[in-house]
Structure formats: C-alpha cells, structure tokens
Design an enzyme around this catalytic site. Structure first.
Site, PDB file in Angstrom:
ATOM      1  CB  SER A  26      -0.879   0.001   1.261  1.00 34.88           C
ATOM      2  OG  SER A  26      -1.516   1.255   1.464  1.00 34.88           O
ATOM      3  CE1 TYR A  31      -4.677  -2.355   4.704  1.00 37.61           C
ATOM      4  CE2 TYR A  31      -3.538  -0.264   4.451  1.00 37.61           C
ATOM      5  CZ  TYR A  31      -4.157  -1.362   3.898  1.00 37.61           C
ATOM      6  OH  TYR A  31      -4.254  -1.471   2.531  1.00 37.61           O
TER       7      TYR A  31
END
Length: 258
Positions: free
Chosen positions: A139, A152
């Site tokens: 990401s 995350y």
C-alpha cells in the site's frame, strides 16, 4: 509478469481490487481462480463470469489455506502466479488496549501472516514453473502512515520489506517477486471509501495497473501515478509534509483525531 497466458490464483478476490483485477486478467487471456470466504459470492462470480474458477479460502486460517492450495494445484497444475490480495483495514485507537488489541491481532493475522502462509504453501510448486510470479499487495501506507490505522500501515510496510527480501532469496529460482502498491481506491475496504473524493476510481486504477504490467513485464513494483506522492515522500525530502497532507484529507484520520 506477462500480461497473458498465465494461470493465476487470487485469494481475496470476491470484491474490490481483487475482483476487478481478476476480471481484467481473465479478459486478457489468463486462467483465473478467485478465492474468498463466502461460498455464495464465489458461486455468483463463477456463474456470472464463465471460465473463472472459484475456491473457498479463509486467509486467517492456516488449515483453510492448505486445503485451498491442495484444491487449486489439483485442478490447475499449471498454476504459475499467486496474488496475495486478501487484507483488512480497520481504524484503531491505541490509547487503551480495548481500542486496538483485538483489531491489531486480526490485521496481522490476515495481512501479514496470511501472506506468509500463502507463499509458504505455493513456493515449492512455483519453483517448478519457468515463469512464476508472486505478486504481493502492500500500500502507499507502507511508506507514509495514516494515523487512524497503525497496524494496517505496519503490516503493509512488512509486506514491502518481505517482498524485497524474498526477491533476494529467490533470485536463484524462476520466481519473480512483484509488489502491487495501491493508493486509496474506491472500494469498501474502509467505511466511506467507496465514495471518497480523495480515493482513485477503481476502474481507473485497474486500467493503469494493466497498462503497467503490459509495458514492463520485469517490473519489481507496480505504482500508479497517484501512489507516488506517498511512495517517494521521504526520497523527495517531503515526508513530514506528505504525512500532514495525508492525514488532513482523509476522513478516517479526522475522526481518529477528534
């Protein structure tokens, strides 16, 4: 990675980026197997998209991963690409254990341990293929943190460095390591993200990803233009500025700080 002619397993592909990528790859002449937890979604995908196979898998469960791998390899012995797509993203508040601990453990299990386990069940088979690919999914938040989602961010940073490390370890094999680095994309990964003005439209993201794969089959990282603001913030000497900008524009950050 070649744009066509592959047999590809994508766990976490019953919605969002995973499903859109699966459909785009299928359209380009690849055999695609999608994986997910919910059998009704898998059956729907199979019936709506003839030629796409579907396998039940829970990437938070080691036994489920092993069983799915056995099924995939039995039905598709020419498998040469896996995409470790499955992941969860949840807001946390680290001021007290009740605000983060359960969510953090689930996020590590799915995003990081799930990736490790998936690679583990397929890595020996992939080394028997002449053109194998492990596509991991990190990401933009692997490089710049969103305040609302500490675990995350951490798992995606770990996936990035895991990919870098495996590329070195498997350099003596036929296995290519390819890292997909999405920016915020309009999916249901987080509440409100599907309609977020700051998130990239899903169809635009997938179209750019496909162009990048086709234009550079030997790429190490797939970076659409919109993720480079985050990916290279530190390189540009703009890390603090980008962190501030990211957390001002994201509605989850605003709620976390409130």
């Amino acid at each position: 990675m070649q744009i066509s002619g592959n047999t590809i397993f994508i766990p976490g592909a019953t919605s969002g980026i995973g499903l859109a990528l699966a459909l785009a790859l299928h359209e380009r002449g690849n055999t695609v197997i999608v994986g997910g937890r919910r059998t009704e979604l898998l059956e729907s995908i199979r019936s709506e998209h003839p030629g796409i196979d579907a396998v039940q898998i829970d990437t938070a469960d080691a036994a489920s991963i092993t069983a799915a791998a056995d099924r995939v390899l039995a039905d598709h012995p020419d498998l040469n690409v896996i995409v470790t797509m499955a992941g969860i993203m949840r807001a946390e508040d680290w001021h007290t254990p009740a605000g983060f601990l359960e969510t953090a453990e689930a996020t590590v299990t799915t995003n990081l341990l799930g990736t490790i386990r998936l690679i583990g069940v397929f890595v020996e088979h992939l080394q028997t293929r002449t053109d194998a690919v492990i596509m991991t999914v990190s990401s933009g938040l692997a490089f710049v943190p969103l305040v609302a989602t500490p675990t995350y961010n951490a798992t995606k940073a770990a996936v990035h460095l895991l990919t870098e490390s495996l590329r070195l370890q498997l350099a003596d094999t036929s296995v290519q390591l390819l890292e997909l680095e999405p920016p915020a994309v309009r999916t249901a990964l987080m509440p409100g993200q599907e309609t977020s003005a700051v998130a990239m439209p899903l169809d635009e993201f997938i179209a750019e990803v496909m162009r990048l794969i086709e234009s550079d089959p030997d790429a190490r990282e797939i970076q659409v233009e919109r993720v480079k603001f985050l990916r290279y913030a530190e390189v540009r000497g703009e890390y603090d500025t980008v962190v501030a900008a990211l957390n001002r524009q994201d509605p989850h950050a605003a709620r976390s700080a409130a």
